[in-house]
Design a protein around this motif. Structure first.
Motif, short mmCIF file in Angstrom:
data_model
loop_
_atom_site.label_atom_id
_atom_site.label_comp_id
_atom_site.label_asym_id
_atom_site.label_seq_id
_atom_site.Cartn_x
_atom_site.Cartn_y
_atom_site.Cartn_z
N LEU A 1 48.99 30.06 35.43
CA LEU A 1 49.02 28.86 34.60
C LEU A 1 49.60 27.70 35.41
O LEU A 1 50.75 27.76 35.84
N ASP A 2 48.83 26.69 35.61
CA ASP A 2 49.30 25.54 36.41
C ASP A 2 50.55 24.92 35.79
O ASP A 2 50.58 24.66 34.59
N GLY A 3 51.55 24.70 36.60
CA GLY A 3 52.75 24.02 36.16
C GLY A 3 53.68 24.89 35.32
O GLY A 3 54.65 24.38 34.77
N LEU A 4 53.44 26.17 35.25
CA LEU A 4 54.27 27.04 34.43
C LEU A 4 55.74 27.01 34.87
O LEU A 4 56.63 26.94 34.04
N ALA A 5 55.95 27.07 36.16
CA ALA A 5 57.32 27.09 36.69
C ALA A 5 58.07 25.84 36.25
O ALA A 5 59.21 25.88 35.92
N VAL B 1 56.85 42.66 37.58
CA VAL B 1 56.24 41.84 38.63
C VAL B 1 54.81 41.48 38.26
O VAL B 1 54.39 40.32 38.36
N LYS B 2 54.05 42.47 37.81
CA LYS B 2 52.65 42.23 37.43
C LYS B 2 52.56 41.29 36.22
O LYS B 2 51.67 40.44 36.16
N GLY B 3 53.48 41.45 35.27
CA GLY B 3 53.48 40.56 34.10
C GLY B 3 53.73 39.12 34.50
O GLY B 3 53.02 38.21 34.04
N PHE B 4 54.71 38.90 35.37
CA PHE B 4 54.97 37.54 35.83
C PHE B 4 53.80 37.02 36.66
O PHE B 4 53.45 35.84 36.60
N ASN B 5 53.19 37.90 37.43
CA ASN B 5 52.05 37.51 38.26
C ASN B 5 50.88 37.05 37.39
O ASN B 5 50.16 36.11 37.74
N MET B 6 50.67 37.70 36.25
CA MET B 6 49.60 37.30 35.34
C MET B 6 49.87 35.91 34.78
O MET B 6 48.96 35.09 34.65
N LEU B 7 51.12 35.62 34.46
CA LEU B 7 51.48 34.30 33.94
C LEU B 7 51.44 33.23 35.02
O LEU B 7 51.28 32.05 34.73
N ASP B 8 51.58 33.63 36.27
CA ASP B 8 51.68 32.70 37.39
C ASP B 8 50.42 31.85 37.55
O ASP B 8 50.47 30.80 38.16
N GLY C 1 53.85 36.90 48.35
CA GLY C 1 53.13 35.98 47.48
C GLY C 1 52.46 34.86 48.26
O GLY C 1 51.32 34.48 47.96
N ALA C 2 53.15 34.34 49.27
CA ALA C 2 52.57 33.27 50.09
C ALA C 2 51.38 33.81 50.89
O ALA C 2 50.35 33.14 51.00
N LEU C 3 51.52 35.02 51.43
CA LEU C 3 50.39 35.64 52.14
C LEU C 3 49.20 35.83 51.21
O LEU C 3 48.05 35.59 51.59
N ASP C 4 49.47 36.27 49.99
CA ASP C 4 48.41 36.47 49.02
C ASP C 4 47.74 35.15 48.65
O ASP C 4 46.52 35.07 48.55
N ASP C 5 48.55 34.10 48.48
CA ASP C 5 47.99 32.78 48.18
C ASP C 5 47.10 32.29 49.32
O ASP C 5 46.07 31.66 49.08
N ARG C 6 47.50 32.59 50.53
CA ARG C 6 46.76 32.10 51.71
C ARG C 6 45.52 32.95 52.01
O ARG C 6 44.46 32.43 52.29
N PHE C 7 45.68 34.29 51.96
CA PHE C 7 44.60 35.17 52.42
C PHE C 7 43.96 36.01 51.32
O PHE C 7 43.09 36.82 51.61
#
Length: 152
Positions: free
Chosen positions: A148-152, A139-146, A77-83
């Motif tokens: 949303l800013d501040g969701l966590a 995983v994909k379902g949570f990724n779709m919700l991810d 996830g961090a790699l995806d966020d970065r690259f």
């Protein structure tokens, strides 16, 4: 409570690191937020969980496998966020992690229950691929919700 407290403490502490490592979300396209937003919530939550689990005592083989695979998913996830990894790379990595989870933790969906009143629908040899696909869907379902800013 320990995991929550550690996560809350790490969120502001990781913000400067996010900027240095390029772990920020920039506005544009469908992203309407203002300015760069650090995307370190997953790292903070995993670190909080990891510290609480390690401090909490014993873990069996399945627990260690789950923790190792969770670390892999956080890293991905961090790699995806970065690259901004291609979807195919993420899909293959998620499927590999799901299969590793199924085999290392011994967790499978063996049947679908009595769906239509004709008896239990057993999956047999399809249990492993069905379970891996179900994990990927989660995983994909949570990724779709991810997104949303501040969701966590």
């Amino acid at each position: 409570m320990a995991a929550f407290a550690i996560t809350v403490a790490l969120l502001p502490a990781l913000r400067p690191l996010a900027r240095v490592l390029g772990l920020t979300d920039k506005p544009g396209g469908r992203k309407t937020h203002h300015g760069e937003v650090p995307v370190v919530g997953g790292l903070a939550m995993f670190a909080g969980l990891l510290i609480a689990i390690v401090g909490g005592g014993q873990m069996g083989h399945a627990g260690l496998s789950i923790l190792a695979l969770a670390a892999f998913m956080v890293f991905l996830g961090a790699l995806d966020d970065r690259f901004d990894l291609p979807a195919r790379v993420r899909l293959v990595a998620h499927f590999a992690a799901a299969l590793a989870l199924v085999y290392s933790a011994g967790a499978t969906v063996a049947d679908l229950g009595d769906l239509v009143g004709l008896g239990v629908a057993r999956l047999g040899f399809l249990a492993v691929p069905f379970t891996a696909l179900a994990i990927m869907a989660l995983v994909k379902g949570f990724n779709m919700l991810d997104g949303l800013d501040g969701l966590a």
